[in-house]
Design a protein around this motif. Structure first.
Motif, PDB file in Angstrom:
ATOM      1  N   ASP A  77       1.207  -1.269  -0.203  1.00  0.00           N
ATOM      2  CA  ASP A  77       0.052  -0.034  -0.307  1.00  0.00           C
ATOM      3  C   ASP A  77       0.612   1.014   0.290  1.00  0.00           C
ATOM      4  OD1 ASP A  77      -2.328  -0.861  -0.158  1.00  0.00           O
ATOM      5  OD2 ASP A  77      -3.174  -1.027   1.753  1.00  0.00           O
ATOM      6  N   CYS A  78       1.475   1.464  -1.210  1.00  0.00           N
ATOM      7  CA  CYS A  78       2.299   2.609  -1.441  1.00  0.00           C
ATOM      8  C   CYS A  78       1.579   2.968  -2.548  1.00  0.00           C
ATOM      9  CB  CYS A  78       3.965   2.513  -1.950  1.00  0.00           C
ATOM     10  SG  CYS A  78       4.367   1.526  -0.209  1.00  0.00           S
ATOM     11  N   ALA A  79       1.015   4.800  -2.757  1.00  0.00           N
ATOM     12  CA  ALA A  79       0.649   5.850  -3.531  1.00  0.00           C
ATOM     13  C   ALA A  79       1.510   5.595  -3.861  1.00  0.00           C
ATOM     14  CB  ALA A  79      -0.377   6.345  -2.246  1.00  0.00           C
ATOM     15  N   GLU A  80       1.303   6.487  -5.165  1.00  0.00           N
ATOM     16  CA  GLU A  80       1.981   6.777  -6.599  1.00  0.00           C
ATOM     17  C   GLU A  80       1.411   8.154  -6.576  1.00  0.00           C
ATOM     18  OE1 GLU A  80       4.667   6.432 -10.553  1.00  0.00           O
ATOM     19  OE2 GLU A  80       3.050   5.132  -9.791  1.00  0.00           O
ATOM     20  N   ILE A  81       1.832   9.483  -6.791  1.00  0.00           N
ATOM     21  CA  ILE A  81       1.098  10.745  -7.239  1.00  0.00           C
ATOM     22  C   ILE A  81       1.637  10.845  -8.332  1.00  0.00           C
ATOM     23  CG2 ILE A  81       1.231  13.082  -7.204  1.00  0.00           C
ATOM     24  CD1 ILE A  81       2.056  12.752  -4.029  1.00  0.00           C
ATOM     25  N   VAL A  82       0.638  11.401  -9.634  1.00  0.00           N
ATOM     26  CA  VAL A  82       1.356  11.063 -10.921  1.00  0.00           C
ATOM     27  C   VAL A  82       0.821  12.022 -11.408  1.00  0.00           C
ATOM     28  CG1 VAL A  82       1.181   8.416 -11.241  1.00  0.00           C
ATOM     29  CG2 VAL A  82      -0.853   9.854 -10.959  1.00  0.00           C
ATOM     30  N   ALA A  83       0.093  13.568 -11.138  1.00  0.00           N
ATOM     31  CA  ALA A  83      -0.327  14.404 -11.650  1.00  0.00           C
ATOM     32  C   ALA A  83      -0.817  15.678 -10.382  1.00  0.00           C
ATOM     33  CB  ALA A  83      -1.963  14.362 -12.377  1.00  0.00           C
ATOM     34  N   GLY A  84      -0.849  16.415 -10.847  1.00  0.00           N
ATOM     35  CA  GLY A  84      -0.876  17.918  -9.815  1.00  0.00           C
ATOM     36  C   GLY A  84      -0.167  17.962  -8.776  1.00  0.00           C
ATOM     37  N   VAL A  85       0.727  17.295  -8.496  1.00  0.00           N
ATOM     38  CA  VAL A  85       1.879  17.956  -7.605  1.00  0.00           C
ATOM     39  C   VAL A  85       3.568  17.916  -8.601  1.00  0.00           C
ATOM     40  CG1 VAL A  85       3.238  17.505  -5.975  1.00  0.00           C
ATOM     41  CG2 VAL A  85       0.718  17.030  -6.116  1.00  0.00           C
ATOM     42  N   ARG A  86       3.743  19.009  -8.357  1.00  0.00           N
ATOM     43  CA  ARG A  86       5.345  19.467  -8.544  1.00  0.00           C
ATOM     44  C   ARG A  86       5.428  19.501  -7.538  1.00  0.00           C
ATOM     45  NH1 ARG A  86       6.942  24.445 -12.625  1.00  0.00           N
ATOM     46  NH2 ARG A  86       8.872  23.464 -13.132  1.00  0.00           N
ATOM     47  N   ALA A  87       7.390  19.352  -7.440  1.00  0.00           N
ATOM     48  CA  ALA A  87       8.471  19.276  -6.452  1.00  0.00           C
ATOM     49  C   ALA A  87       7.290  19.520  -5.142  1.00  0.00           C
ATOM     50  CB  ALA A  87       9.339  20.924  -6.766  1.00  0.00           C
ATOM     51  N   HIS A  88       6.311  19.298  -4.536  1.00  0.00           N
ATOM     52  CA  HIS A  88       5.854  18.712  -3.427  1.00  0.00           C
ATOM     53  C   HIS A  88       4.681  19.592  -3.536  1.00  0.00           C
ATOM     54  CE1 HIS A  88       9.080  15.684  -2.387  1.00  0.00           C
ATOM     55  NE2 HIS A  88      10.144  16.536  -2.561  1.00  0.00           N
ATOM     56  N   LYS A  89       4.353  20.610  -3.838  1.00  0.00           N
ATOM     57  CA  LYS A  89       3.267  21.730  -4.253  1.00  0.00           C
ATOM     58  C   LYS A  89       2.373  20.942  -4.767  1.00  0.00           C
ATOM     59  CE  LYS A  89       5.526  24.437  -0.988  1.00  0.00           C
ATOM     60  NZ  LYS A  89       5.308  24.455   0.673  1.00  0.00           N
ATOM     61  N   SER A  90       1.159  21.166  -4.875  1.00  0.00           N
ATOM     62  CA  SER A  90      -0.142  21.563  -5.648  1.00  0.00           C
ATOM     63  C   SER A  90       0.557  22.454  -6.595  1.00  0.00           C
ATOM     64  CB  SER A  90      -0.786  21.096  -4.469  1.00  0.00           C
ATOM     65  OG  SER A  90      -1.397  22.456  -4.266  1.00  0.00           O
ATOM     66  N   THR A  91      -0.079  22.191  -7.653  1.00  0.00           N
ATOM     67  CA  THR A  91      -0.548  23.489  -8.654  1.00  0.00           C
ATOM     68  C   THR A  91      -1.566  23.922  -8.681  1.00  0.00           C
ATOM     69  OG1 THR A  91      -0.589  21.580 -10.343  1.00  0.00           O
ATOM     70  CG2 THR A  91       1.323  22.152  -9.898  1.00  0.00           C
ATOM     71  N   GLY A  92      -2.884  23.007  -8.615  1.00  0.00           N
ATOM     72  CA  GLY A  92      -3.963  23.652  -8.591  1.00  0.00           C
ATOM     73  C   GLY A  92      -5.096  23.005  -9.711  1.00  0.00           C
ATOM     74  N   SER A  93      -4.867  21.786  -9.707  1.00  0.00           N
ATOM     75  CA  SER A  93      -4.953  20.883 -10.786  1.00  0.00           C
ATOM     76  C   SER A  93      -4.596  19.826 -10.157  1.00  0.00           C
ATOM     77  CB  SER A  93      -3.823  20.355 -11.982  1.00  0.00           C
ATOM     78  OG  SER A  93      -3.001  22.229 -13.019  1.00  0.00           O
ATOM     79  N   PRO A  94      -5.845  18.684 -10.746  1.00  0.00           N
ATOM     80  CA  PRO A  94      -6.669  17.586  -9.984  1.00  0.00           C
ATOM     81  C   PRO A  94      -5.168  16.736  -9.728  1.00  0.00           C
ATOM     82  CG  PRO A  94      -8.172  18.372 -11.587  1.00  0.00           C
ATOM     83  CD  PRO A  94      -6.747  18.897 -11.995  1.00  0.00           C
ATOM     84  N   ILE A  95      -5.210  16.629  -8.442  1.00  0.00           N
ATOM     85  CA  ILE A  95      -4.045  15.362  -8.083  1.00  0.00           C
ATOM     86  C   ILE A  95      -4.648  13.635  -8.445  1.00  0.00           C
ATOM     87  CG2 ILE A  95      -2.719  15.134  -6.144  1.00  0.00           C
ATOM     88  CD1 ILE A  95      -3.018  17.845  -4.858  1.00  0.00           C
ATOM     89  N   ALA A  96      -3.676  13.045  -9.099  1.00  0.00           N
ATOM     90  CA  ALA A  96      -3.812  12.191  -8.927  1.00  0.00           C
ATOM     91  C   ALA A  96      -2.904  10.971  -8.867  1.00  0.00           C
ATOM     92  CB  ALA A  96      -4.008  11.513 -10.803  1.00  0.00           C
TER      93      ALA A  96
END
Length: 380
Positions: A55-74
């Protein structure tokens, strides 16, 4: 408003989740997300599935350099158990093995098969499975990070398993740290020992156990939610979120259940003037919500879980392929999921609160959200 959508099956290739409308600039800590997923795996009574998955989650969208970009986070969570199910589950599956036709009482099997006209309830079982709460916890971890920016925390502990009830909690400091150190996430050591015994008895007899978890939210100012519309009432929003967690059959806020049998004079939290001239309450029977709005006190929710419907000794049922009486299918399942259920309900509450706060505060960036929340005066 912060919203989520999830997809995936219990034994499918992966679980997928998207959380949208998270303001830009939120620090999204992947390690924290995974630590929350590990908490979901805690507790005596879990199935062997917990030894298979990491159970490890992979962040594949919406985050750049550990900061949310305002886009949907997947997010993605891979199912390790898919290796032994890939010919049964998935878009290219060719196998017709592992059919589920001896539908389980208390599960979604029969109603789902009738609704979608399946002759095999496997499709129902895969999506209705509590395995899918792993993604809810991962998305809830992002909501918790949003709430933390506003000084809000969400925690839980077990208050009942079977007939064993814990003493009422009077100390809500470091709840998760203390609860996570216990085998059943209970803060009452004597009750915990009895709960462990009940779970072991259920396991030996091929049975299952339910119980209750208390979710504690600290740091919410008054005025979150509204009395002006039914769909904006905070108690309704929270109860809907918690009631949607698999196996939850009842949700209580404050002393809701006990209060139903008492006179109003013994239920409502009287209001006094503090030394500083502000209104204050000296009790919290309302559980921090009055008139559909937070009142500045701790928000206290209790979730009541039915026993897991998959029993080793299957209950009487009907086989939907033969239309004959049968014993329900015995799938791999927990004996008791209440300790993990509390963690799942934390996520549900965090997401519900984050949604209500984002609806009230708006804000394109975290700094804007924080500034607006700081301007809110809380009356306790």
């Amino acid at each position: 408003m912060i919203e989520i959508v999830t997809a995936g099956e219990s034994h499918g290739k992966m679980l997928v989740g998207i959380i949208s409308n998270v303001p830009a600039g939120l620090t999204v800590d992947g390690e924290f997300i995974n630590s929350e997923l590990k908490r979901r795996m805690l507790g005596l009574g879990r199935s062997a599935r917990m030894q298979i998955e990491d159970d490890c989650a992979e962040i594949v969208a919406g985050v750049r350099a550990h900061k949310s970009t305002g886009s949907p986070i997947a997010l993605l969570i891979k199912n390790n158990d898919y290796q032994s199910w890939q010919n049964t589950i998935g878009a290219d599956a060719t196998g017709t093995d592992r059919k589920l036709t001896a539908v389980r009482p208390g599960h979604a099997d029969l109603s789902g098969a009738v609704k979608y006209r399946f002759s095999d309830a496997r499709n129902v079982a895969e999506r209705a499975s509590a395995r899918n709460t792993a993604m809810l916890v991962a998305l809830g971890a992002i909501a918790k990070q949003y709430l933390a920016e506003l000084g809000i925390t969400v925690a839980s502990h077990t208050v009942a398993i079977g007939i064993v009830k814990a003493k009422a909690c009077t100390d809500y400091t470091d709840v998760n740290t203390r609860a996570d150190a216990d085998k059943v996430r209970c803060l009452d050591a004597a009750a915990s020992e009895k709960m462990v015994g009940e779970i072991r008895i259920a396991a030996l007899s091929g049975d299952t156990l339910g119980g209750a978890s208390e979710i504690v939210v600290k740091g919410v100012k008054s005025g979150v939610g509204s009395y002006t519309a039914l769909n904006k009432r905070l108690d309704g929003i929270i109860m809907s979120a918690v009631g949607s967690v698999p196996s939850v059959k009842a949700v209580e806020i404050g002393d809701g259940i006990d209060g139903a049998s008492l006179y109003g004079s013994a239920v409502h939290d009287e209001i006094y003037l503090s030394n500083s001239g502000k209104a204050e309450r000296r009790t919290n029977r309302a559980g921090g919500i009055e008139g559909g709005m937070s009142n500045g006190q701790d928000i206290i929710i209790r979730a009541y879980f039915k026993p897991i419907p998959t029993l080793k000794n299957g209950l009487n049922t009907v086989d939907i392929s033969t239309h004959k009486q049968a014993k329900a299918a015995s799938e791999r399942a927990d004996v008791c999921a209440v300790p993990a259920g509390g963690v799942v309900c934390e996520a549900a509450v965090a997401l519900a609160l984050a949604s209500a706060l984002s609806d009230m505060l708006g804000g394109d960036t975290v700094e804007e959200v924080k500034r607006r929340y700081e301007q809110k005066e809380s009356a306790v």
